[in-house]
Every structure is written in C-alpha cells, then in structure tokens.
Design an enzyme around this catalytic site. Structure first.
Site, short mmCIF file in Angstrom:
data_model
loop_
_atom_site.label_atom_id
_atom_site.label_comp_id
_atom_site.label_asym_id
_atom_site.label_seq_id
_atom_site.Cartn_x
_atom_site.Cartn_y
_atom_site.Cartn_z
N ALA A 124 0.82 -1.21 0.00
CA ALA A 124 0.00 0.00 0.00
C ALA A 124 0.86 1.26 0.00
CB ALA A 124 -0.93 -0.02 1.22
N THR A 126 -0.28 4.12 -2.53
CA THR A 126 -1.16 5.19 -3.02
C THR A 126 -2.15 5.67 -1.96
OG1 THR A 126 -1.00 4.13 -5.17
CG2 THR A 126 -2.72 5.79 -4.92
N PRO A 128 -5.47 8.62 -1.11
CA PRO A 128 -6.51 9.38 -1.82
C PRO A 128 -6.14 10.85 -2.05
CG PRO A 128 -7.31 8.59 0.33
CD PRO A 128 -5.96 8.00 0.12
N GLU A 366 1.54 1.05 -11.04
CA GLU A 366 3.00 0.94 -10.86
C GLU A 366 3.74 1.97 -11.73
OE1 GLU A 366 4.47 -3.02 -10.30
OE2 GLU A 366 2.42 -3.75 -10.08
C1 LIG Z 1 -6.68 -1.39 -10.30
C2 LIG Z 1 -5.63 -0.63 -9.58
C3 LIG Z 1 -4.77 -1.30 -8.73
C4 LIG Z 1 -3.80 -0.61 -8.02
N1 LIG Z 1 -3.02 -1.28 -7.12
C5 LIG Z 1 -2.22 -0.55 -6.29
C6 LIG Z 1 -1.53 -1.18 -5.21
O1 LIG Z 1 -1.61 -2.39 -5.02
N2 LIG Z 1 -0.81 -0.41 -4.38
C7 LIG Z 1 -0.70 0.93 -4.52
O2 LIG Z 1 -0.05 1.57 -3.73
N3 LIG Z 1 -1.33 1.56 -5.55
C8 LIG Z 1 -2.08 0.85 -6.42
N4 LIG Z 1 -2.75 1.50 -7.44
C9 LIG Z 1 -2.60 2.91 -7.59
C10 LIG Z 1 -1.81 3.33 -8.83
O3 LIG Z 1 -0.47 2.99 -8.69
C11 LIG Z 1 -2.02 4.83 -9.03
O4 LIG Z 1 -3.37 4.99 -9.43
C12 LIG Z 1 -1.09 5.41 -10.05
O5 LIG Z 1 0.20 5.41 -9.57
C13 LIG Z 1 -1.50 6.82 -10.44
O6 LIG Z 1 -1.74 7.59 -9.32
P1 LIG Z 1 -3.07 8.48 -9.20
O7 LIG Z 1 -4.20 7.58 -9.48
O8 LIG Z 1 -3.07 9.18 -7.93
O9 LIG Z 1 -2.94 9.49 -10.39
P2 LIG Z 1 -2.14 10.85 -10.39
O10 LIG Z 1 -0.79 10.64 -9.87
O11 LIG Z 1 -2.99 11.88 -9.74
O12 LIG Z 1 -2.05 11.12 -11.93
C14 LIG Z 1 -3.13 11.62 -12.70
C15 LIG Z 1 -2.63 11.89 -14.11
O13 LIG Z 1 -1.61 12.87 -14.06
C16 LIG Z 1 -0.44 12.38 -14.69
N5 LIG Z 1 0.75 12.92 -14.03
C17 LIG Z 1 1.06 12.90 -12.72
N6 LIG Z 1 2.26 13.45 -12.52
C18 LIG Z 1 2.71 13.84 -13.73
C19 LIG Z 1 3.87 14.47 -14.19
N7 LIG Z 1 4.86 14.78 -13.36
N8 LIG Z 1 3.99 14.72 -15.51
C20 LIG Z 1 3.05 14.37 -16.38
N9 LIG Z 1 1.91 13.76 -16.00
C21 LIG Z 1 1.75 13.50 -14.69
C22 LIG Z 1 -0.53 10.91 -14.55
O14 LIG Z 1 0.27 10.27 -15.50
C23 LIG Z 1 -1.99 10.68 -14.75
O15 LIG Z 1 -2.25 10.68 -16.12
C24 LIG Z 1 -3.68 0.80 -8.20
C25 LIG Z 1 -4.52 1.45 -9.09
C26 LIG Z 1 -5.50 0.77 -9.76
C27 LIG Z 1 -6.42 1.53 -10.64
#
Ligand SMILES: Cc1cc2nc3c(=O)[nH]c(=O)nc-3n(C[C@H](O)[C@H](O)[C@H](O)COP(=O)(O)OP(=O)(O)OC[C@H]3O[C@@H](n4cnc5c(N)ncnc54)[C@H](O)[C@@H]3O)c2cc1C
Lengths: 384, 262
Positions: A124, A126, A128, A366
């Site tokens: 874990a 990520t 909110p 990831e």
């Molecule tokens: C089905 C599923 C399983 C998952 N499993 C896990 C898990 O087991 N453990 C865990 O910890 N997390 C997990 N995650 C979380 C996942 O790793 C994150 O959703 C992912 O890293 C993106 O983070 P965010 O959703 O907060 O998006 P954000 O980081 O808010 O990104 C939103 C958008 O902005 C873009 N962005 C962000 N920063 C930049 C930048 N510097 N330059 C350009 N673009 C940018 C991103 O590419 C994306 O398009 C899971 C997610 C899903 C959907």
C-alpha cells in the site's frame, strides 16, 4: 548476444500454457469479472505448481529463478486470460519487499505461505489525497509511542486489500525532515490487526478479478518488529521495488496483447467478407502484421529489462521503456482485436473487449505511462 | 516396479491446418507445434503413479529426432527418472514394425517389470508398436487398457472394447500394456519438476548402439511403405428426411441404429 530462450525457459512457458489451456476457462473469467471476485482456487492451483513463486529462493519454498522466468510465467498467464492472469500473477504483490528487505523472522513468517499459495499479500503506497505518481510525501503516518508505532491514515487502490493476509505499507515516520521522502518507512501489518479496516472498491473498468480496495489505519499498533528493512528507508526501497515489478507489468501487457492478437488472427482467417477471409483485406491483414511486430518489440524490451535485473545491471530506463511501450502496444492490439471481430468483438463472450478493458491498467498502475516517459527522459538527459 | 514408457513426439493436429509436402508422403512440418502423443501422456502418468505407490523407476524412451528432447524433458519433469532417445538418420521412414525393433533392441538389455505405451499415436494412428514390441520381447500384452491393478507377479487390467464394453484380464508380469486415454488424469508439469528434469540426463543412442544393422531399420527394415498421402475428397451425401417431427425422429433413430451408432 543471444535471442533465444533456454530449453528450461521454454519448458516453463509450456508448463504454464498447458495449465492455462485446461484451467483458465472463459466461463470462469466471465463470471468472476462480473462478480469482481478473485480466482482463489486457480491461484492456489498455480501456486502448487510453483507458478507464483518463481523468484523466491528455495529455502522459503520458492523456485529460485529470476525475473525473466517470472515474466515468462506472467506473460503466459495473461495471454491465456487477461483477467485471470493478472489476478493470479498479482496474488503475492508486495512480498518481494519482505524478500529483499525483510529480516529473517519476517521472511520465515511470510514467505513460505506465500510460496505455497496459502497467503495473499498487498503493498500500500497510493493515498486518496496525494497523487499516486508522487510518493515522496505520505499522509499516512506512523508515530512512535514507547515500544509501539501507531499507524494512521488511508490508502486507496490497493490490490488484494480485502483478501491479503498481510500488507506492506509505506508511511511517514519523520514528518519534519526535508526532503520528505527521507522520512518514509515500510511496515508489514497482519490481517486482522486492530484498527485495520479494508473495503472493496467496485465497478472498475477492468482487471475485475483482481480485488482492489481502500485500507484505513485507525491507530493500528505495531512494533519495531514490523519495520521492513531500516527506518526511514521506505521511499528508496519502494522505488527500487517498482523498478523491478514494473517489468512484470510490462509482461502482463505483452501477454494480454499476444492473447488478443491470437484471437483476432484466428478469427480473421475464418470470417469472410466480400468473398474472402477478412485477413486477406489488407486493412485487417497488414494491421495484424504490424501489431505482431510491435508485440515482438515489446516482448524484447521486456525480456531485456528483466535480463538486466537478473544480471545485476538494473536499468530503470530499460524498465520504464518496457512498461510504457508494452502497455501502449497492449492497448492498441486489444483495441484492434475488437475491431477485427466487428460486432462480436464488442460482446463479452468473445473475450477481446475484456482484454481491452484489462489492458488499460497497465498504463496506469505501478507508475503511469507519463511517469515512465519522464523516467526515460531523465536517464536520456544524463546520458546524452 | 521398474516401468519403461515408450513415448513419441507428434504434431498437434487438432486445430492445425495440415499441408502435404513436396514428396507427397509426409506432412509439412513448418508451423506445427510438437508435443508428447496424447496416449503416451496417460501412459507416462500411469507409470509415475505406479512408481509413487510401489517404488522403483520410470524410464521414458523414444525413437525420434533431436527435438524429441522436449517430450522427454516433459516426461522427466512429470516424474520419470531416466530418458533415452534413439536417434539416427537411418531410423527415418521406420514403420511400426521397424520402430518396435529399434525399441526392442534397447529394452531387451534393460530390467523391467512393466512396459507401458500409448494405445496409438496421434499422427499415424497405427496402434501396433506396443503389441509388436511385446511379441519381440516375448512378454504378454494387453491393448486399449483403461485400468491397471498390480499384484504379486501379475496385473489385472481392464480393456476397452467396442460398444462401451470392458474386458478384465489377469496378465503375468513382466508385461506390456498399451494404454487408452482417460485411464487417469495426467498431472501438470510443475516448475519444481522442470528444474529436476534439467538435472537429469537424456541418454542418446544411435544405430551403432542398438546392435541392429541398417537393413533392419528405416524404410528398408519396414514392412509398410507410404505411397501417397492425400486429403480424402469431401463427399457430399445428404439425405433430407420428410414427414412430421415424430416420423422424422423415428427415421433418424432407425438410421442411427442401422449404422450401429446407438
Ligand atoms: C486497479 C488498480 C490497482 C492498483 N493497485 C495498487 C496497489 O496495489 N498499491 C498501490 O499503492 N497503488 C495501487 N494502485 C494505484 C496506482 O499505482 C495509481 O493509481 C497510479 O500510480 C497513479 O496515481 P493516481 O491515481 O493518484 O494518479 P495521479 O498521480 O494523480 O495522476 C493523474 C494523471 O496525471 C499524470 N501525471 C502525474 N504526474 C505527472 C507528471 N509529473 N507529468 C506528467 N503527468 C503527470 C498521470 O500520468 C496521470 O495521467 C492501483 C490502481 C489501480 C487503478
């Protein structure tokens, strides 16, 4: 330079393929996709055959292979079925952190049941309110009171959240230090620990057989024993962890692309339009040939990234290239597979729409594709 | 119990599009996927189960080209202890009789309590290598075996007959049984098995190791020669039944009965 798998590696691929041919039934995938349930029985069966413990050492009941062999297994699982494949190959997500950084007692407690398939794990990171792309600062804190660490905060999008027997969680242990990532620590927390609450997230677009959930820590009390590795090293461990597991995501993408491509290719030879099989219409045939080329390129990038890690020459740029490219190819291929099947492609029974929905995650978790490109750029700028 | 299992690597043909090669006597091999013959898969599994229950060894043996190693490795991964591959350019073109002679030349020098083969091979389907081998060795055999119960110096086996009948035989050991599919449920290859298999040796033997001479093997040692391979012409024989649903149903039953299908 050698571009061939060894006899042993081919044997591994074939073993997984044969297992999946018999066990990964479409009905199961369709049902679990609808119900959003983890294929526990298949996971256990796959574990008994060693498919889920490829890179764990023998002493913990693992198979003692490298990341490349792990990727071969993941690829075959996801080729056979994108949903079941992802779920089965992610059942032990996070256990690598214990393997690499855990102490002897932690390894002995968690790894043998993981290798046997008796345990499911989660990791874990990520949260909110913090961008998942940026884990340099955590809102989830672990604060020391006497001999105890009290963990508080919320994690979301956690794979296996509600079914994991233990999870590794990234916390902020030093809130004052700057840069903040120097104050992050990983803890391992057992299922059922007081104050730990998990809820399942519903209605995902894809990988619905892989359970995703929210995890709340409400004064969850653990001790120094639960620290994975050293205090305040969690960020570094996590980055290194992803540099490896990301190759596994690339392998998921290659497998899904290959699986969807095969369905489309076969269909295109049988389906006739305007008096000939649709593969003879160049718009279809050439596209399938182009996609086969891209899949092969993605596969080679993936194998190379895995091989570099196995050879002790980890290259985050290679990893990022592999994940970013393979996931894009998976999206393109699964999309075109639907197109090739026409109206049938749009129906669940024909499988490819599910492959497409499932493939999307490989561009997100990831490390999103945007982040992968930034990583590639960072290393390019260092090099040139 | 020392069990020898004869296995063959064959192309998977269920979904493949088969083409006949330029010689007109063989199928085009490019693009085909090769694997252990389905019947042999059951024979190997039965052998491993016997070993697990009674102890002893399992030896897998094949007459085939170098790439048959993958089939032998699979046998080793599933629990065979030893593997022998009989390979020689002179063996090419061997019919069932010549193949049985080659197998016999090696097996006669080995200790065994039981030999298992598949009832037939999925490619040529001749179903006689097992029985011929048994005759050459002078041991009793049973074919289409669906069940094996081992006792002191004997085995009781069930053979599958036509029309769902089974025959139960008591056979003196050593013996050869040609195994029918469905006798067991073959296990999957595990990663642990693969690792073990890689540490085991595949013994390769050539014509010179068999004590046979050139004229006894290959085409010259065979009784059968393939003249021509062809795809049977598609026949279009359709009969339209007329009448009420009841009448049609009765006619269908009559036809099926007259052909011995029900
Ligand atoms: C089905 C599923 C399983 C998952 N499993 C896990 C898990 O087991 N453990 C865990 O910890 N997390 C997990 N995650 C979380 C996942 O790793 C994150 O959703 C992912 O890293 C993106 O983070 P965010 O959703 O907060 O998006 P954000 O980081 O808010 O990104 C939103 C958008 O902005 C873009 N962005 C962000 N920063 C930049 C930048 N510097 N330059 C350009 N673009 C940018 C991103 O590419 C994306 O398009 C899971 C997610 C899903 C959907």
């Amino acid at each position: 330079m050698k571009f061939e798998l060894t006899e042993e590696q081919i044997g591994i691929k074939n073993a997984v393929k044969e297992f999946c041919d018999k066990e990964f039934k479409t009905e199961i995938a369709l049902e679990l996709d609808k119900k959003e349930e983890f294929p526990m029985e298949l996971y256990k069966k796959a574990a008994k055959l060693g498919f889920t413990s490829m890179f764990f050492p023998h002493e913990y009941g693992g198979q003692g292979y490298g990341l490349l062999e792990t990727c071969l297994v993941i690829e075959e699982l996801c080729r056979a079925d994108s949903s079941l494949g992802v779920a089965v190959s992610s059942g032990n997500f996070g256990s690598e952190l214990i393997l690499v950084h855990g102490n002897k007692e932690q390894k002995e407690k968690y790894l043998p049941p993981i290798c046997r398939g008796d345990f499911i794990s989660a990791a874990a990171f990520t949260e909110p309110n913090v961008s998942g792309s940026d884990i340099t600062r955590m809102e989830t804190t672990a604060t020391k009171y006497g001999n105890e660490w009290w963990i508080n905060g919320t994690k979301t999008f956690i794979t296996n959240a509600t079914i994991a027997d233990f999870m590794v969680v990234l916390t902020q242990t030093d809130t004052k230090i700057r840069p903040t990532y120097r104050g992050e620590t990983l803890f391992v927390v057992d299922k059922g620990t007081h104050g730990l609450e998990t809820t399942k997230l519903h209605n995902k677009m894809g990988i619905r057989c892989s359970v995703t959930g929210e995890v709340r820590f409400d004064n969850v009390k653990v001790t120094d024993w639960n620290i994975v590795g050293e205090l305040n090293r969690g960020f570094y461990y996590s980055m290194e962890f992803f540099d490896k597991t990301r190759v596994g995501v690339a392998a998921q993408a290659v497998g899904m692309a290959q699986g969807a491509w095969e369905i489309a290719f076969k269909y295109s030879k049988q389906r006739e339009a305007f008096g000939q099989p649709i593969i003879q219409h160049e718009a279809i045939g050439c596209m399938l040939s182009e996609l086969a080329t891209k899949i092969e390129a993605a596969r080679l990038l993936t194998y190379k990234a895995a091989w570099l890690i196995d050879a002790g020459k980890m290259d985050p740029m290679a990893t990022a290239m592999a994940k970013q490219y393979a996931s894009r190819v998976a999206m393109e291929t699964t999309d075109f597979a639907i197109q090739t099947l026409g109206g049938y492609g749009y129906l669940g029974e024909y499988r490819v729409e599910r492959y497409h929905r499932d493939a999307k995650i490989t561009e997100i978790y990831e490390g999103t594709s945007e982040i992968q490109k930034l990583t590639v750029l960072k290393y390019l700028l260092r090099k040139f | 119990m020392d069990v020898i299992v004869c296995v063959k690597q064959v192309p998977e043909t269920a979904e493949a599009e088969l083409k006949i090669d330029a010689s007109g006597k063989k199928i085009e091999k490019t693009g085909l996927v090769f694997d252990i013959n389905e019947w042999d898969d059951y024979a190997l599994e039965e052998a491993v189960r016997i070993k697990e229950k009674f102890g002893g060894t399992v030896t897998a043996i094949t007459v085939g080209p170098e790439d048959s190693d993958s089939t032998l490795r699979k046998c080793l991964a599933r629990g065979a202890d030893k593997a022998i591959r009989l390979t020689d350019p002179k063996f090419e073109g061997s019919d069932a009789f010549a193949t049985a002679k080659i197998l016999h030349s090696v097996i006669k020098t080995m200790h065994f309590d039981l030999i298992l083969t598949g009832a037939q091979a999925g490619d040529d389907g001749s179903a006689v290598v097992g029985p011929v081998l048994a005759e050459l060795l002078g041991v009793p055999h049973a074919a289409m075996v669906k069940k094996i119960e081992l006792g002191e110096g004997k085995a009781v086996v069930n053979r599958e007959l036509e029309g769902g009948l089974e025959e139960r035989l008591e056979v003196k050991l050593p013996a050869l049984f040609a195994v029918q599919t469905g006798i067991n449920e073959p296990r999957y290859v595990s990663i642990m098995g693969i690792r073990k298999a890689m540490q085991k040796e595949i013994k390769v033997m050539r014509l010179s190791d068999t004590g046979l001479n050139e004229s006894e093997v290959g085409e010259s040692g065979s009784w059968l020669k393939i003249e021509k391979l062809y795809v049977p012409p598609v026949e279009k024989q359709a009969e339209f039944l007329q009448g009420s649903p009841d009448e049609i149903a009765t006619k269908i039953v009559e036809i099926l009965k007259s052909r011995g299908l029900i």
